[in-house]
Design an enzyme around this catalytic site. Structure first.
Site, PDB file in Angstrom:
ATOM      1  N   ASN A 209       0.850  -1.200   0.000  1.00 42.63           N
ATOM      2  CA  ASN A 209       0.000   0.000   0.000  1.00 42.63           C
ATOM      3  C   ASN A 209       0.880   1.242   0.000  1.00 42.63           C
ATOM      4  O   ASN A 209       2.102   1.146   0.080  1.00 42.63           O
ATOM      5  CB  ASN A 209      -0.982  -0.032   1.176  1.00 42.63           C
ATOM      6  CG  ASN A 209      -0.274  -0.032   2.507  1.00 42.63           C
ATOM      7  OD1 ASN A 209       0.380   0.930   2.869  1.00 42.63           O
ATOM      8  ND2 ASN A 209      -0.367  -1.145   3.238  1.00 42.63           N
ATOM      9  N   ARG A 210       0.243   2.387  -0.075  1.00 45.44           N
ATOM     10  CA  ARG A 210       0.971   3.638  -0.308  1.00 45.44           C
ATOM     11  C   ARG A 210       1.426   4.350   0.959  1.00 45.44           C
ATOM     12  O   ARG A 210       1.876   5.484   0.891  1.00 45.44           O
ATOM     13  CB  ARG A 210       0.091   4.618  -1.090  1.00 45.44           C
ATOM     14  CG  ARG A 210      -0.189   4.205  -2.498  1.00 45.44           C
ATOM     15  CD  ARG A 210      -0.996   5.302  -3.177  1.00 45.44           C
ATOM     16  NE  ARG A 210      -1.595   4.829  -4.405  1.00 45.44           N
ATOM     17  CZ  ARG A 210      -0.932   4.761  -5.562  1.00 45.44           C
ATOM     18  NH1 ARG A 210       0.311   5.148  -5.624  1.00 45.44           N
ATOM     19  NH2 ARG A 210      -1.546   4.305  -6.633  1.00 45.44           N
TER      20      ARG A 210
END
Ligand code: CTP
Length: 418
Positions: A209-210
């Site tokens: 994920n970011r």
């Protein structure tokens, strides 16, 4: 642009003040360096003059018509003393005015931050500790020294924090005031997760994920500066460790889960690592994957091979936060994070209140991530929800300022120390 007075005490660590000066001027501040006479035995005035673009003097007798000792202090937005030696702390605590720096300290109306550096024995001596307590009682910030290599071969508390850490904390005090670095977490143990987990698919691929880890890093940096013993369980974050913070690197949700249980309970478990005492505060700022691939291929998945997947089956990861709430020790505070968007069923806070109740945390820090805000940015804006129904809105600001506001809410709710 702010007016900063950079006081430099006479210790070997004075050389780091040149790098700090550089960091402050590159951020656009106007810095006036006021060294003590002994500081100039370590770093020459020419270095400070060239890097600051301002004249350097040590005595009130220099530049008498300017009445520098009054003017410099009165016009400063921040006085930052780096390094602060035992002698300088003693002279400041006694209110002496025997050189330009101590005279400036007496005329300054702005926040004052001392960054101590000295040998461990000098730092731990009751005389120094009394001087630190006196300065803090008067509203000055005295940072806890870093632990590490000192001038000689020895190590211990007394090392000067790195210039980048001091510069970040100086920015925090400029934007949020000296209260942002109150020593209210002294004696507390804080465990924070940060970053984003990676769930392996095969030896080279993962689902990720970011999350940048920046908010978790800010929480750790500010907690350590406020006196806490800090452990940062970091999922895939490449940033340097903030000073005073022990980083435990992890990759997957499962590794993060094991590390968080060990660190928050104080039971090192099978890893044999971790501390011997439980955490006072546990903060789950990491973005933990809710799902992981049901199987992890032992070798790289190839195109066209017999094992080429047509889809990836996912299974649910345990909710680490809910587990930590279940394992919560008496007096321990558990803080969750929630990234929310409003929708047809309710606004951001309605969803967040439901999540607070569902997860059972003491506090929930709510990020409004509508329109792709937050990830990887230095600025953030949150609301801190508590089980008593209160909602503390933290205005938009740099992540260090947001961290300080979160610690204010936590600190108010910690049980009194014996
Ligand atoms: N969290 C966790 N373990 C997980 C997933 C999330 O500990 N497997 C923690 C996060 O660190 C964060 C909090 O739970 O502190 C909120 O995570 P979020 O993903 O927003 O909540 P969810 O429970 O996944 O809710 P939903 O996806 O339904 O919004």
């Amino acid at each position: 642009m702010s007016q900063i007075v950079l006081g430099v005490g006479g210790g070997v660590a004075a050389y780091k003040s040149a790098l700090l000066l550089r960091a402050l001027t590159e951020s656009g501040h106007d810095v006036r360096v006021v060294p003590t006479a002994s500081a100039l035995r370590f770093v020459g005035a020419a270095t400070f003059e060239a890097l600051s673009g301002n004249p350097v003097s040590t005595e009130v007798w220099d530049d008498v018509p300017e009445v520098a000792h009054v003017r410099i202090g009165q016009h400063a937005d921040l006085v930052l003393v780096n390094p602060a030696t035992a002698d300088l702390l003693a002279r400041a605590a006694a209110g002496r005015a025997d050189d330009l720096l101590t005279a400036t300290l007496l005329t300054a109306h702005c926040p004052v931050v001392f960054v101590p550096a000295m040998h461990t024995e000098m730092w731990l001596h009751p005389a120094t500790q009394d001087n630190v307590a006196t300065l803090r009682r008067r509203g000055a910030v005295v940072l806890p020294p870093a632990v590490g290599r000192l001038t000689g071969p020895d190590s211990g508390p007394g090392r000067l924090p790195e210039p980048a850490d001091v510069a970040a904390l100086a920015e925090l005090v400029l934007s949020a005031g000296a209260g942002a670095l109150a020593p209210d977490l002294t004696g507390r143990r804080v465990v924070i997760s940060a970053g984003g987990t990676r769930e392996p698919l095969d030896p080279v691929r993962f689902l990720g994920n970011r999350s940048s880890g920046l908010q978790g890093w800010a929480l750790a940096r500010v907690a350590a500066a406020r006196g806490a013993e800090v452990v940062l369980v970091a999922a895939n974050v490449e940033l340097p460790a903030p000073f005073g913070v022990r980083v435990v690197p992890v990759e997957s949700a499962e590794e993060l889960r094991t590390a968080m249980h060990a660190e928050s309970s104080g039971d090192p478990g099978s890893s044999g690592q971790g501390a011997a005492r439980p955490a006072d505060v546990v903060v789950m700022a990491a973005a933990v994957a809710d799902f992981r691939p049901a199987t992890v291929a032992g070798s790289k998945l190839k195109k066209g091979g017999a094992a080429e997947p047509s889809s990836v089956e996912l299974v649910r990861n345990p909710d680490v936060l809910v587990e930590l709430v279940g394992a919560r020790l008496p007096g321990q505070l558990v803080v969750g994070f929630a990234a929310e968007t409003g929708d047809a069923e309710g606004d951001v806070l309605t969803h967040a209140r439901a999540k607070l109740a569902r997860k059972g945390t003491d506090l929930l820090v709510v990020n409004d991530v509508s329109a792709g805000r937050v990830f990887g940015r230095a600025e953030n804006e949150v609301t801190v929800l508590a089980t008593d129904g209160s909602a503390t809105a933290v205005p938009p600001g740099r992540k260090d300022a947001v961290a300080a506001a979160i610690w204010d809410v936590v600190s108010d709710r910690l049980p009194r120390q014996a």
